[in-house]
Design an enzyme around this catalytic site. Structure first.
Site, mmCIF file in Angstrom:
data_model
loop_
_atom_site.group_PDB
_atom_site.id
_atom_site.type_symbol
_atom_site.label_atom_id
_atom_site.label_comp_id
_atom_site.label_asym_id
_atom_site.label_seq_id
_atom_site.Cartn_x
_atom_site.Cartn_y
_atom_site.Cartn_z
ATOM 1 N N LEU A 9 51.799 -70.265 -72.408
ATOM 2 C CA LEU A 9 51.771 -68.951 -72.976
ATOM 3 C C LEU A 9 50.800 -69.035 -74.026
ATOM 4 O O LEU A 9 50.673 -69.883 -74.913
ATOM 5 C CB LEU A 9 53.205 -68.971 -73.596
ATOM 6 C CG LEU A 9 54.366 -69.022 -72.556
ATOM 7 C CD1 LEU A 9 55.733 -68.777 -73.609
ATOM 8 C CD2 LEU A 9 54.352 -67.944 -71.529
ATOM 9 N N ALA A 10 49.650 -68.185 -74.045
ATOM 10 C CA ALA A 10 48.701 -68.362 -74.667
ATOM 11 C C ALA A 10 47.924 -66.769 -75.010
ATOM 12 O O ALA A 10 46.834 -66.467 -74.807
ATOM 13 C CB ALA A 10 47.286 -68.966 -73.891
ATOM 14 N N ALA A 11 48.825 -65.759 -74.886
ATOM 15 C CA ALA A 11 48.582 -64.484 -74.994
ATOM 16 C C ALA A 11 48.438 -63.873 -76.437
ATOM 17 O O ALA A 11 47.992 -62.890 -76.904
ATOM 18 C CB ALA A 11 49.241 -63.516 -74.169
ATOM 19 N N ARG A 16 48.544 -64.714 -88.154
ATOM 20 C CA ARG A 16 48.853 -65.607 -89.187
ATOM 21 C C ARG A 16 47.937 -66.789 -89.387
ATOM 22 O O ARG A 16 47.824 -67.292 -90.606
ATOM 23 C CB ARG A 16 50.361 -66.234 -89.138
ATOM 24 C CG ARG A 16 51.355 -65.499 -89.614
ATOM 25 C CD ARG A 16 52.792 -66.114 -89.594
ATOM 26 N NE ARG A 16 53.389 -66.197 -88.025
ATOM 27 C CZ ARG A 16 54.543 -67.060 -87.684
ATOM 28 N NH1 ARG A 16 54.989 -67.668 -88.735
ATOM 29 N NH2 ARG A 16 54.850 -66.992 -86.478
ATOM 30 N N THR A 79 58.346 -63.597 -75.266
ATOM 31 C CA THR A 79 57.896 -64.976 -74.395
ATOM 32 C C THR A 79 58.296 -64.639 -72.866
ATOM 33 O O THR A 79 57.768 -65.010 -71.902
ATOM 34 C CB THR A 79 58.751 -66.202 -75.093
ATOM 35 O OG1 THR A 79 59.966 -66.000 -75.272
ATOM 36 C CG2 THR A 79 57.894 -66.598 -76.105
ATOM 37 N N GLY A 102 50.576 -72.490 -75.443
ATOM 38 C CA GLY A 102 49.504 -72.863 -75.848
ATOM 39 C C GLY A 102 49.190 -73.350 -77.073
ATOM 40 O O GLY A 102 48.034 -73.862 -77.315
ATOM 41 N N GLY A 140 65.815 -72.717 -83.994
ATOM 42 C CA GLY A 140 67.045 -72.377 -83.078
ATOM 43 C C GLY A 140 67.765 -73.634 -82.665
ATOM 44 O O GLY A 140 67.031 -74.519 -82.337
ATOM 45 N N ARG A 331 18.808 -87.164 -83.771
ATOM 46 C CA ARG A 331 19.093 -86.171 -83.361
ATOM 47 C C ARG A 331 19.124 -86.235 -81.748
ATOM 48 O O ARG A 331 18.915 -87.359 -81.319
ATOM 49 C CB ARG A 331 18.093 -85.274 -83.809
ATOM 50 C CG ARG A 331 18.179 -84.887 -85.408
ATOM 51 C CD ARG A 331 16.961 -84.154 -85.978
ATOM 52 N NE ARG A 331 16.723 -82.921 -85.322
ATOM 53 C CZ ARG A 331 15.715 -81.957 -85.425
ATOM 54 N NH1 ARG A 331 14.761 -82.599 -86.324
ATOM 55 N NH2 ARG A 331 15.589 -80.886 -84.799
ATOM 56 N N LYS A 349 13.898 -87.677 -83.199
ATOM 57 C CA LYS A 349 14.695 -86.389 -82.390
ATOM 58 C C LYS A 349 13.719 -86.647 -81.076
ATOM 59 O O LYS A 349 12.655 -86.564 -80.678
ATOM 60 C CB LYS A 349 14.116 -85.155 -83.039
ATOM 61 C CG LYS A 349 14.687 -83.707 -82.530
ATOM 62 C CD LYS A 349 14.092 -83.228 -81.543
ATOM 63 C CE LYS A 349 12.707 -82.743 -82.192
ATOM 64 N NZ LYS A 349 11.899 -81.908 -81.142
#
Length: 455
Positions: A9-11, A16, A79, A102, A140, A331, A349
């Site tokens: 679940l990542a929608a 917040r 959900t 997620g 819960g 670098r 570098k």
């Protein structure tokens, strides 16, 4: 053995977090939260992984790539509604389905594997990952029947006084019989204050149908990240796990509270990390090294017996027995050879240095190829940039570069050559030659007195 599926679940937008960055892409110990989750599922060898995306979908897909499938949740309606979006991909399949969030980066693959085993061995329709907390406020509660099975999940606002005393909470991670999951999802309603479809209602529906509901208690600390405070907590907990793992594998960490190691770092035995050390993902460090204090390594490969102190190194390779620092800056695309010495206030570098060469202090080497046994004096600069293009400097084996030399690229210093201090070299120097490129000194007798009188 039944097939294993996973739904991530990542929608959610993650308002917040108060961030322009999509919530599940916020990093924990150097890796986006959702990548932690997906990597654990890949480690479990899930047959199919479906990530439910919504806000920031393109960026999530860019991060995770094409190893998984995606389903779009256009509106975030809870959900259960999110899981419904995977129906066209998984709805007709038989097997076991994990549903994970997620934003739960701390749930390990070992815990998920144990959850699946418990679920399949008990022949349950659903198994909930639970945790016992000293203070379960806000979570819960998992209410169990007399036979130990889960009777229901009660949210804090709906719980009775006795139910609020229950310390076993729902972590929000579930394991389902896939066919029963999608059948029950069709019966979930949204008759609640938010008008949303909730996944715990699936558990209740299956229970009413007489299906077996199990709960698997984990001792692993889990954190759902909804704001920056929880993000910091997740970072601290994961960092502690990482440090503990390295120490148990033979790494000495002088002060774990001031040492930061990201994921996917390898460190050999008897290496010592001093306070203020930061080691980024992709870094591999050999045995018997001394790193720190106050040193940062990002995606570097470090050999055995290397000492690096008070320096920053990025995307580079450091070979055995080399020393770097203090106050050096290595670098990207640099290769520090075996037994090379890089001293204080040296910047390297896109440069390679051969075995035993020394760059002791106050020097810049960029776009250079330095052979073995070379001594580079204080204040040397490879003048590699003409304002449009970068050019290469080649310094061959056993050369000696005097102090305050400017090597104007493209230029080659031959094997065994000497560059006189204060020279600006614009032409190639042959092997074994001495190059002097400076104006002959002139002394003005008594001239200092004239300057003093003017003042």
């Amino acid at each position: 053995m039944s097939e294993k599926f996973a739904i991530v679940l990542a929608a959610g937008q993650g308002t917040r977090m108060k961030s322009k960055l999509y919530k599940v892409l916020h990093p924990v110990c150097g890796k986006p939260m959702v990548q932690h989750v997906v990597d654990n599922l890949v480690e479990l060898q899930a047959d199919e992984i479906v990530v439910i995306v919504g806000h920031g979908a393109d960026k999530v897909k860019q991060q995770l790539g094409d190893q998984i499938e995606y389903a779009m949740q256009e509106q975030q309606l809870g959900t259960a509604h999110a899981v419904m979006q995977a129906d066209s991909i998984l709805g007709e399949k038989r097997g076991t389905t994990l549903v994970v969030s997620g934003d739960e980066p701390l749930i390990s693959s070992d815990t998920l594997a144990a959850l699946i085993r418990t679920h399949e061995q008990s022949h349950a329709a659903a198994t909930i990952l639970t945790r016992v907390m000293e203070d379960p406020t806000g979570y819960g509660r998992v209410i169990r029947a007399d036979n130990g099975e889960v009777a229901r999940i009660v949210e804090q606002k709906d719980a009775t006084e006795d139910e609020r005393k229950v310390r076993e909470i729902n972590t929000g991670t579930y394991c389902f019989d896939n066919e029963k999951l999608f059948a029950a999802l069709k019966l979930v309603g949204n008759d609640n204050a938010q008008g949303e479809y909730y996944l715990p209602d699936v558990v209740e529906i299956l229970g009413r149908q007489g299906e077996r509901i199990e709960g698997f208690i984990t001792e692993e600390i889990t954190v759902g990240v909804n704001d920056r405070v929880a993000l910091a907590k997740a970072e601290a907990l994961m960092r502690e796990r990482i440090l503990t793992r390295h120490m148990r594998q033979g790494v000495t960490i002088i002060d774990p509270s001031s040492t930061y190691i990201e994921t996917e770092v390898e460190i050999g035995r008897d290496t010592v990390l001093y306070p203020g050390t930061i080691i980024g993902s992709g870094t591999v460090i050999g045995e018997d090294c001394v790193i720190g204090p106050h040193t940062q390594l990002m995606n570097c490969r470090v050999g055995n017996g290397v000492e690096i102190k008070q320096s920053v190194l990025m995307n580079s390779q450091i070979d055995d027995e080399a020393t770097v620092g203090p106050f050096a800056y290595i670098r990207p695309n640099s290769h520090i050879g075996e037994s090379v010495k890089i001293g204080d206030f040296v910047e390297i570098k896109n440069t390679s240095l051969g075995k035993g060469s020394k760059v002791s202090h106050l020097t810049y080497l960029g776009d250079a190829e330095v052979g073995s046994g070379v001594n580079v004096g204080c204040g040397t600069v490879t003048v590699n940039y003409d304002g449009v293009n970068k050019h290469k400097t080649i310094i061959k084996d056993n050369s000696f570069i005097g102090c305050n030399a400017n090597l104007v690229a493209p230029v080659t210093v031959g094997e065994g050559a000497y560059i006189a201090a204060g020279s600006t070299i614009t032409r190639d120097v042959p092997d074994e030659a001495l190059a002097i490129a400076r104006e002959r000194q002139t002394n003005k007798e008594d001239y200092a007195k004239k300057l003093t009188k003017k003042k």
